[in-house]
Design an enzyme around this catalytic site. Structure first.
Site, mmCIF file in Angstrom:
data_model
loop_
_atom_site.group_PDB
_atom_site.id
_atom_site.type_symbol
_atom_site.label_atom_id
_atom_site.label_comp_id
_atom_site.label_asym_id
_atom_site.label_seq_id
_atom_site.Cartn_x
_atom_site.Cartn_y
_atom_site.Cartn_z
ATOM 1 N N CYS A 68 21.794 12.507 17.447
ATOM 2 C CA CYS A 68 22.231 13.066 16.170
ATOM 3 C C CYS A 68 22.152 14.598 16.241
ATOM 4 O O CYS A 68 21.615 15.171 17.194
ATOM 5 C CB CYS A 68 21.368 12.523 15.029
ATOM 6 S SG CYS A 68 19.699 13.220 14.971
ATOM 7 N N GLU A 72 14.638 10.544 20.482
ATOM 8 C CA GLU A 72 14.687 11.767 21.278
ATOM 9 C C GLU A 72 13.619 12.758 20.830
ATOM 10 O O GLU A 72 12.903 13.326 21.652
ATOM 11 C CB GLU A 72 16.071 12.423 21.169
ATOM 12 C CG GLU A 72 17.198 11.563 21.673
ATOM 13 C CD GLU A 72 17.844 10.684 20.613
ATOM 14 O OE1 GLU A 72 19.039 10.388 20.742
ATOM 15 O OE2 GLU A 72 17.152 10.286 19.650
ATOM 16 N N GLU A 129 11.314 4.321 11.976
ATOM 17 C CA GLU A 129 11.914 4.396 10.650
ATOM 18 C C GLU A 129 10.850 4.334 9.555
ATOM 19 O O GLU A 129 9.692 4.009 9.809
ATOM 20 C CB GLU A 129 12.926 3.266 10.473
ATOM 21 C CG GLU A 129 14.098 3.389 11.426
ATOM 22 C CD GLU A 129 15.121 2.295 11.282
ATOM 23 O OE1 GLU A 129 16.180 2.423 11.913
ATOM 24 O OE2 GLU A 129 14.883 1.300 10.567
ATOM 25 N N ASN A 130 11.293 4.632 8.344
ATOM 26 C CA ASN A 130 10.408 4.632 7.197
ATOM 27 C C ASN A 130 11.230 4.225 5.979
ATOM 28 O O ASN A 130 12.415 4.568 5.901
ATOM 29 C CB ASN A 130 9.822 6.040 7.012
ATOM 30 C CG ASN A 130 8.706 6.077 6.019
ATOM 31 O OD1 ASN A 130 8.933 6.001 4.814
ATOM 32 N ND2 ASN A 130 7.494 6.198 6.523
ATOM 33 N N ALA A 131 10.620 3.529 5.038
ATOM 34 C CA ALA A 131 11.330 3.125 3.826
ATOM 35 C C ALA A 131 11.895 4.342 3.091
ATOM 36 O O ALA A 131 12.941 4.258 2.451
ATOM 37 C CB ALA A 131 10.408 2.335 2.904
ATOM 38 N N CYS A 132 11.232 5.462 3.186
ATOM 39 C CA CYS A 132 11.749 6.730 2.680
ATOM 40 C C CYS A 132 12.537 7.339 3.842
ATOM 41 O O CYS A 132 11.991 8.039 4.689
ATOM 42 C CB CYS A 132 10.584 7.636 2.262
ATOM 43 S SG CYS A 132 11.108 9.246 1.720
ATOM 44 N N CYS A 192 13.812 10.134 15.097
ATOM 45 C CA CYS A 192 14.623 9.596 16.185
ATOM 46 C C CYS A 192 13.842 9.546 17.496
ATOM 47 O O CYS A 192 12.903 10.317 17.706
ATOM 48 C CB CYS A 192 15.861 10.462 16.393
ATOM 49 S SG CYS A 192 16.944 10.589 14.960
ATOM 50 N N ASN A 239 12.808 5.204 18.182
ATOM 51 C CA ASN A 239 12.980 5.560 16.782
ATOM 52 C C ASN A 239 11.912 4.899 15.927
ATOM 53 O O ASN A 239 11.496 3.774 16.164
ATOM 54 C CB ASN A 239 14.392 5.244 16.280
ATOM 55 C CG ASN A 239 14.861 3.834 16.500
ATOM 56 O OD1 ASN A 239 14.626 3.232 17.543
ATOM 57 N ND2 ASN A 239 15.563 3.284 15.525
ATOM 58 N N CYS A 269 18.570 16.029 16.628
ATOM 59 C CA CYS A 269 18.052 15.847 17.990
ATOM 60 C C CYS A 269 18.724 16.807 18.965
ATOM 61 O O CYS A 269 18.074 17.363 19.844
ATOM 62 C CB CYS A 269 18.233 14.401 18.445
ATOM 63 S SG CYS A 269 17.099 13.264 17.605
#
Length: 162
Positions: free
Chosen positions: A112, A75, A64-67, A73, A62, A115
């Site tokens: 999720c 997958e 991630e991003n602040a936005c 993800c 994964n 995915c």
């Protein structure tokens, strides 16, 4: 008159020592990928490892991003990477693992909805099932013989043209 429509979904539970070496190696690769996840906001590390029909393993974790919606993800990182690098390769298996950062034990985390839809698309397009392996919190491994078990009434390209 109303008619009930149902579809059976099933997974098989294994202990690690009951799996073949190829699958154990795939799960271990997913665990290593999870440790490299960029997850500063959730502190939840997810790794995915795909086994292709040419024997190659493709990893994803994964990102991630602040936005928040801009992250991706594990997958989807793995599936998109596999098809962008090796578009003709068939995906045979995917191992998915997850754990809270700073903890040793991997926990159960199913893909999720986004995915599931992406993985279903690839399974549908290659016209061959993709086995899915998830680590359970108790250390056992759950196996699905198809992504269809995670998205039983899926939408596919066949729905667009029928």
């Amino acid at each position: 008159m109303a008619k009930r429509i149902s579809k059976e979904v099933s997974l098989t539970q294994y202990q690690v020592n009951e799996l073949d070496q190829e699958t154990i190696t795939l799960i271990e690769a997913a665990k290593k990928a999870a440790l490299n996840a960029y997850s500063p906001y959730s502190n939840f590390q997810v790794g995915a490892a795909l086994l292709l029909d040419n024997g190659e393993t493709i990893l994803g974790n994964n990102q991630e991003n602040a936005c928040y919606p801009a992250g991706l993800c594990a997958e989807r990182v793995a599936f998109f990477s596999a098809k962008s690098r090796l578009p003709d390769a068939q995906i045979l298996k995917v191992a998915i693992v997850a754990k809270p950062k700073g903890q040793e034990q991997f926990k159960m985390a199913t893909p999720c909805g986004s995915c599931r839809q992406v993985m279903s698309e690839y399974e549908n397009n290659q016209e061959q099932s993709i086995k899915v392996y998830l680590t359970a919190t108790d250390g056992s491994i759950l196996e699905s013989d198809s992504i269809d078990n995670f998205l039983p009434f899926k939408f596919s390209n066949k729905d667009l043209f029928s």
